[in-house]
Write a protein that holds these residues in place. Structure first.
Motif, PDB file in Angstrom:
ATOM      1  N   GLN A   1      66.724  79.479  76.492  1.00 24.43           N
ATOM      2  CA  GLN A   1      66.950  80.823  76.611  1.00 24.43           C
ATOM      3  C   GLN A   1      67.001  81.433  75.015  1.00 24.43           C
ATOM      4  O   GLN A   1      66.908  82.381  74.853  1.00 24.43           O
ATOM      5  CB  GLN A   1      68.235  81.266  77.420  1.00 24.43           C
ATOM      6  CG  GLN A   1      68.155  80.936  78.704  1.00 24.43           C
ATOM      7  CD  GLN A   1      66.714  81.525  79.333  1.00 24.43           C
ATOM      8  OE1 GLN A   1      66.477  82.669  79.267  1.00 24.43           O
ATOM      9  NE2 GLN A   1      65.872  80.645  80.171  1.00 24.43           N
ATOM     10  N   GLN A   2      67.173  80.443  74.182  1.00 27.97           N
ATOM     11  CA  GLN A   2      67.532  80.988  72.740  1.00 27.97           C
ATOM     12  C   GLN A   2      66.281  80.887  72.016  1.00 27.97           C
ATOM     13  O   GLN A   2      65.223  80.598  72.562  1.00 27.97           O
ATOM     14  CB  GLN A   2      68.393  79.996  72.060  1.00 27.97           C
ATOM     15  CG  GLN A   2      69.702  79.831  72.420  1.00 27.97           C
ATOM     16  CD  GLN A   2      70.908  81.053  72.136  1.00 27.97           C
ATOM     17  OE1 GLN A   2      70.409  81.675  71.088  1.00 27.97           O
ATOM     18  NE2 GLN A   2      71.761  81.166  72.656  1.00 27.97           N
ATOM     19  N   ALA A   3      66.120  81.998  71.067  1.00 30.18           N
ATOM     20  CA  ALA A   3      64.876  82.004  70.437  1.00 30.18           C
ATOM     21  C   ALA A   3      64.455  80.631  69.975  1.00 30.18           C
ATOM     22  O   ALA A   3      65.236  79.848  69.364  1.00 30.18           O
ATOM     23  CB  ALA A   3      64.979  82.933  69.118  1.00 30.18           C
ATOM     24  N   ALA A   4      63.131  80.442  69.755  1.00 35.52           N
ATOM     25  CA  ALA A   4      62.599  79.236  68.949  1.00 35.52           C
ATOM     26  C   ALA A   4      63.057  78.795  67.733  1.00 35.52           C
ATOM     27  O   ALA A   4      63.335  77.810  67.417  1.00 35.52           O
ATOM     28  CB  ALA A   4      60.856  79.219  69.036  1.00 35.52           C
ATOM     29  N   GLU A   5      63.171  79.915  66.829  1.00 35.61           N
ATOM     30  CA  GLU A   5      63.738  79.923  65.590  1.00 35.61           C
ATOM     31  C   GLU A   5      65.337  79.176  65.701  1.00 35.61           C
ATOM     32  O   GLU A   5      65.687  78.273  64.853  1.00 35.61           O
ATOM     33  CB  GLU A   5      63.742  81.033  64.799  1.00 35.61           C
ATOM     34  CG  GLU A   5      62.407  81.706  64.358  1.00 35.61           C
ATOM     35  CD  GLU A   5      61.683  82.465  65.680  1.00 35.61           C
ATOM     36  OE1 GLU A   5      62.559  82.550  66.539  1.00 35.61           O
ATOM     37  OE2 GLU A   5      60.626  82.586  65.609  1.00 35.61           O
ATOM     38  N   THR A   6      65.977  79.770  66.536  1.00 34.78           N
ATOM     39  CA  THR A   6      67.386  79.269  66.590  1.00 34.78           C
ATOM     40  C   THR A   6      67.283  77.611  67.219  1.00 34.78           C
ATOM     41  O   THR A   6      68.339  76.912  66.659  1.00 34.78           O
ATOM     42  CB  THR A   6      68.098  80.309  67.811  1.00 34.78           C
ATOM     43  OG1 THR A   6      68.129  81.620  67.107  1.00 34.78           O
ATOM     44  CG2 THR A   6      69.639  79.431  67.982  1.00 34.78           C
ATOM     45  N   ARG A   7      66.637  77.402  68.256  1.00 33.98           N
ATOM     46  CA  ARG A   7      66.622  76.009  68.683  1.00 33.98           C
ATOM     47  C   ARG A   7      66.076  75.168  67.631  1.00 33.98           C
ATOM     48  O   ARG A   7      66.603  73.966  67.371  1.00 33.98           O
ATOM     49  CB  ARG A   7      65.575  75.904  69.983  1.00 33.98           C
ATOM     50  CG  ARG A   7      65.977  76.848  71.031  1.00 33.98           C
ATOM     51  CD  ARG A   7      65.255  76.611  72.173  1.00 33.98           C
ATOM     52  NE  ARG A   7      63.938  76.284  72.282  1.00 33.98           N
ATOM     53  CZ  ARG A   7      62.965  77.174  72.469  1.00 33.98           C
ATOM     54  NH1 ARG A   7      63.215  78.369  72.511  1.00 33.98           N
ATOM     55  NH2 ARG A   7      61.736  76.973  72.366  1.00 33.98           N
ATOM     56  N   THR A   8      64.942  75.475  67.003  1.00 32.86           N
ATOM     57  CA  THR A   8      64.606  74.762  65.750  1.00 32.86           C
ATOM     58  C   THR A   8      65.854  74.245  64.616  1.00 32.86           C
ATOM     59  O   THR A   8      65.874  73.352  64.315  1.00 32.86           O
ATOM     60  CB  THR A   8      63.468  75.546  65.031  1.00 32.86           C
ATOM     61  OG1 THR A   8      62.437  75.764  65.848  1.00 32.86           O
ATOM     62  CG2 THR A   8      62.941  74.447  63.815  1.00 32.86           C
ATOM     63  N   ALA A   9      66.647  75.209  64.320  1.00 36.39           N
ATOM     64  CA  ALA A   9      67.343  75.212  63.485  1.00 36.39           C
ATOM     65  C   ALA A   9      68.764  74.352  63.902  1.00 36.39           C
ATOM     66  O   ALA A   9      69.088  73.549  63.366  1.00 36.39           O
ATOM     67  CB  ALA A   9      68.175  76.444  62.932  1.00 36.39           C
ATOM     68  N   ALA A  10      68.989  74.517  65.217  1.00 36.08           N
ATOM     69  CA  ALA A  10      69.915  73.729  65.736  1.00 36.08           C
ATOM     70  C   ALA A  10      69.450  72.364  65.959  1.00 36.08           C
ATOM     71  O   ALA A  10      70.354  71.418  65.796  1.00 36.08           O
ATOM     72  CB  ALA A  10      70.356  74.432  67.232  1.00 36.08           C
ATOM     73  N   ALA A  11      68.221  72.241  66.552  1.00 42.53           N
ATOM     74  CA  ALA A  11      67.660  70.674  66.538  1.00 42.53           C
ATOM     75  C   ALA A  11      67.630  69.984  65.255  1.00 42.53           C
ATOM     76  O   ALA A  11      68.065  68.982  65.167  1.00 42.53           O
ATOM     77  CB  ALA A  11      66.410  70.859  67.166  1.00 42.53           C
ATOM     78  N   HIS A  12      67.527  70.849  64.306  1.00 43.68           N
ATOM     79  CA  HIS A  12      67.381  70.001  62.782  1.00 43.68           C
ATOM     80  C   HIS A  12      68.840  69.846  62.430  1.00 43.68           C
ATOM     81  O   HIS A  12      68.918  68.633  61.836  1.00 43.68           O
ATOM     82  CB  HIS A  12      66.651  71.203  61.740  1.00 43.68           C
ATOM     83  CG  HIS A  12      66.539  70.495  60.573  1.00 43.68           C
ATOM     84  ND1 HIS A  12      65.364  70.264  59.991  1.00 43.68           N
ATOM     85  CD2 HIS A  12      67.435  70.143  59.506  1.00 43.68           C
ATOM     86  CE1 HIS A  12      65.179  69.672  58.944  1.00 43.68           C
ATOM     87  NE2 HIS A  12      66.600  69.631  58.408  1.00 43.68           N
ATOM     88  N   LEU A  13      70.060  70.726  62.621  1.00 42.72           N
ATOM     89  CA  LEU A  13      71.201  70.218  62.290  1.00 42.72           C
ATOM     90  C   LEU A  13      71.874  68.971  63.025  1.00 42.72           C
ATOM     91  O   LEU A  13      72.354  68.123  62.565  1.00 42.72           O
ATOM     92  CB  LEU A  13      72.279  71.424  62.498  1.00 42.72           C
ATOM     93  CG  LEU A  13      71.847  72.459  61.760  1.00 42.72           C
ATOM     94  CD1 LEU A  13      72.689  73.744  62.207  1.00 42.72           C
ATOM     95  CD2 LEU A  13      72.274  72.124  60.199  1.00 42.72           C
ATOM     96  N   LEU A  14      71.259  69.015  64.488  1.00 43.74           N
ATOM     97  CA  LEU A  14      71.689  67.765  65.365  1.00 43.74           C
ATOM     98  C   LEU A  14      70.946  66.526  64.780  1.00 43.74           C
ATOM     99  O   LEU A  14      71.775  65.267  64.672  1.00 43.74           O
ATOM    100  CB  LEU A  14      71.368  68.338  66.797  1.00 43.74           C
ATOM    101  CG  LEU A  14      72.068  67.514  67.778  1.00 43.74           C
ATOM    102  CD1 LEU A  14      73.619  67.804  67.548  1.00 43.74           C
ATOM    103  CD2 LEU A  14      71.952  67.940  69.163  1.00 43.74           C
ATOM    104  N   ALA A  15      69.771  66.684  64.558  1.00 38.58           N
ATOM    105  CA  ALA A  15      69.019  65.564  64.046  1.00 38.58           C
ATOM    106  C   ALA A  15      69.929  64.836  62.678  1.00 38.58           C
ATOM    107  O   ALA A  15      69.836  63.915  62.274  1.00 38.58           O
ATOM    108  CB  ALA A  15      67.403  65.703  63.900  1.00 38.58           C
TER     109      ALA A  15
END
Length: 668
Positions: free
Chosen positions: A323-337
């Motif tokens: 439900q989050q914006a793609a830009e938010t998901r991308t940043a969160a996934a980057h941080l988790l990786a």
């Protein structure tokens, strides 16, 4: 000594400045690029309004700092006159150059600090200080702002400068200037008298507490003026969230308060506060909406702290909801990786991320699982190796932690993604063989062979493709893998001998691979040489370690050079030569001395690439390295990361350091 403002003194006119330019014998002076034959022309052009000339003055006279050139010392008086003349078009940029010189005089090291040009420049800038203070009242707000920044980096007369900044704030109406004046008070902190700082800190907060646009600046000033006091984080967060705040009063590129989150780190460099700021930024939807600045600040906290992940990853993981914006998901996934092994509890969530409909998000999910060595991502990695889709490039980004910090666009190259999957090498080797057979670019072949070399014995399945490389232009890349395979690559021995005995540019590497495969040292010894200056020798020294007792003569030469050139002990050739000396002689004495120098940065909370290389070799030394146990235990116990690189790579390197320290202690 109190400063005297010069009020009604008549300063040089443009015509007089031109005369001053002509009076200097510029060809006898030097700037960063040699004789200053072009400086007069640039100064005249700058006076006439040429923006490019101002840039060239900065590049040639100041360049990268570190020292003062004779042409710089001669040009600064003219630049000062230009900055103070309202008819000069680019006064603000000239003030920017002068600010760099003022900061240089504050930070310059010996012996350059006491060179004649530096002493001349210091005297010039000291005399000019009253003129710069008068610019705080200039009609141009931009000039006032630049003048405040200039006087704030002076390393003398700080108490008087602070009073001038405070006086101007009380009558200043331009908000970017008001903010700058408060920030500059904080900048002066280290140079102020101890009895002046507390009063200024109190005044800065009181003068701005009812002013929503300047309140954040007042809090920053108080923190910098009283650095031993705890940061009032709640007050800072309230100031950031104040609707009256105008972000670009503080930072011209900031479009909202969230855009100031990363900017704030340069002013409040306190680990506990930064962790609280990161948590607040992740949870505050309005602040988080600014995007990259907030997530880069969070990444910076993860980069510097080993303990921050447990506090931040739960909030980061919640932002992976589709439900989050793609830009938010991308940043969160980057941080988790990027968080490395700390992301293990989120592996199931990352599997869903790896199949996110947005390709940028999915790519980061695949990377995260590969970093954890998770076999569920093997089908995605096979597709990536085959290049459909082309998720991971044949490239590597390297930048230091103290430059760019944490980049959200820095996705690792294919080799970095695949290397942690070594336990599942057999499942990936067929795809690597297919890609190796059709790859024609050197970067591509480099990445593929790096992965094969890391996969150890499993890479023997790729012998047909590796032998085919021996007939092309990338012999060295094939030899690196074949040599690591050792006797398992016996069927390539004849080809390697032919190359090693020839005049081929990679003959030495082929001879080393032949040594590793057959145990026969003759071919390698025939071409072995030792550069007495230890330049460009690290690979050969690394290979010489495999000679064992056959390398006795080389070991003696290594010892002679290392004992004569102790300054090289913190270098790649030095560490590789020391390691080879130990492997050849079984005497660890010299090796331990060199490693002690290479590991010394760890004692000071720093990491160099050569320190990691010494750590990689330390387990081989076993109990002989017992003297390093306290340092290794200190390294493992630190809550702060040992950093060289920025971004995800910095975290990965620190994790490697901890793992290597643990392995070395276990081997003692």
């Amino acid at each position: 000594m109190a400063l005297t403002l010069l009020g009604s003194v008549a300063w040089p006119t443009v015509e007089q400045m031109i005369a001053a330019i002509e009076a200097v014998d510029w060809p006898t002076l030097a700037h960063a690029y040699g004789p200053a034959t072009d400086t007069a022309g640039y100064l005249r052009a700058a006076l006439a309004g040429d923006s490019d000339a101002v840039s060239k003055l900065g590049m040639s006279l100041y360049h990268q700092g570190g020292c003062v050139y004779s042409a710089g010392a001669a040009a600064v008086p003219i630049l000062i006159d230009m900055a103070c003349e309202s008819a000069v078009v680019h006064r603000r940029r000239v003030l920017g150059i002068l600010t760099k010189f003022a900061r240089l005089l504050r930070d310059i090291n010996e012996p350059w600090r006491t060179y004649a040009a530096a002493l001349e420049l210091r005297a010039t800038m000291r005399i000019a200080l009253p003129r710069f203070i008068e610019l705080l009242d200039d009609a141009d707000p931009g000039v006032r702002r630049m003048a405040a920044g200039l006087v704030a980096v002076y390393d003398s007369d700080a108490d008087q400068i602070a009073e001038a900044l405070r006086r101007r704030f009380q009558i200043e109406t331009d908000y970017p200037v008001r903010v700058t004046l408060l920030l500059c008070l904080g900048e002066l902190s280290a140079e102020l008298s101890a009895d002046v700082r507390p009063g200024l800190a109190t005044w800065a907060v009181e003068a701005s507490e009812t002013d929503g646009r300047a309140r954040l600046a007042g809090l920053i000033a108080r923190h910098r003026l009283t650095p031993d006091s705890a940061v009032d984080a709640d007050a800072v967060f309230a100031a950031l969230a104040d609707p009256a705040l105008v972000a670009n009063d503080y930072f011209v590129k900031a479009e909202s308060a969230g855009g100031l989150v990363r900017w704030l780190v340069r002013y409040i460099d306190d680990g506990g506060f930064q962790l609280r700021l990161a948590t607040w930024g992740l949870r505050n939807e309005e602040i988080r909406a600014s995007g990259a600045p907030v997530f880069r600040q969070v990444g910076g906290v993860l980069l510097r702290s080993r303990v921050a992940a447990s506090a931040l990853l739960p909030d980061i993981a919640q932002l992976l909801d589709r439900q989050q914006a793609a830009e938010t998901r991308t940043a969160a996934a980057h941080l988790l990786a990027a968080a490395g092994q700390s992301a293990q509890p989120y592996a199931d969530l990352l599997l869903d991320v790896a199949h996110d409909p947005d390709d940028a998000v999915a790519t980061r999910g695949i990377w995260a699982l590969a970093h954890l060595g998770d076999p569920r991502v093997i089908p995605d990695l096979v597709e990536a190796i085959d290049g459909a889709p082309a998720r991971f490039a044949f490239s590597e980004n390297h930048y230091q932690a103290d430059t760019l910090g944490f980049m959200l666009t820095d996705v690792p190259g294919l080799a970095d993604v695949l290397t942690p999957m070594r336990p599942h090498a057999d499942a990936l080797i067929p795809a690597l063989r297919r890609r190796l057979a059709r790859e024609t670019t050197t970067p591509g072949l480099y990445h593929l062979t790096e992965v094969l070399a890391a996969y150890g014995p499993a890479a023997a399945a790729a012998l047909p493709e590796l032998r085919a490389l021996l007939a092309g232009a990338d012999v060295r890349l094939a030899c690196n893998v074949l040599g690591n395979l050792g006797p398992d690559a016996a069927e390539a021995a004849e080809e390697l001998h032919g190359i090693g005995a020839s005049s081929h540019q990679d003959a030495a590497t082929a001879a080393w691979a032949y040594l590793r495969i057959t145990g026969d040292p003759e071919l390698f010894l025939r071409g072995a040489d030792v550069d007495p200056d230890l330049i460009r020798s690290a690979p050969q020294f690394r290979q010489a370690a495999d000679l064992g007792p056959h390398g006795t003569e080389l070991a003696e030469r290594f010892a002679t050079i290392l004992n004569a050139k102790r300054s090289y002990w913190q270098s790649w050739p030095g560490v590789e030569a020391a390691h080879a000396h130990w492997r050849i002689t079984s005497d660890p004495t010299l090796c331990l001395d060199v490693f002690d120098a290479a590991l010394d940065p760890l004692r000071h909370g720093r990491l160099l690439p050569i320190s990691r290389q010494a750590l990689r070799y330390l387990p081989e030394l076993g109990s002989a390295a017992a003297a390093f146990r306290p340092l290794l235990e200190q390294t493992m116990a630190s809550q702060e990361r040992l950093l060289y690189s920025g971004g995800w790579r910095g975290i990965a390197e620190d994790e490697e350091v901890v793992s290597l320290a643990r392995a070395a202690i276990a081997a003692m």
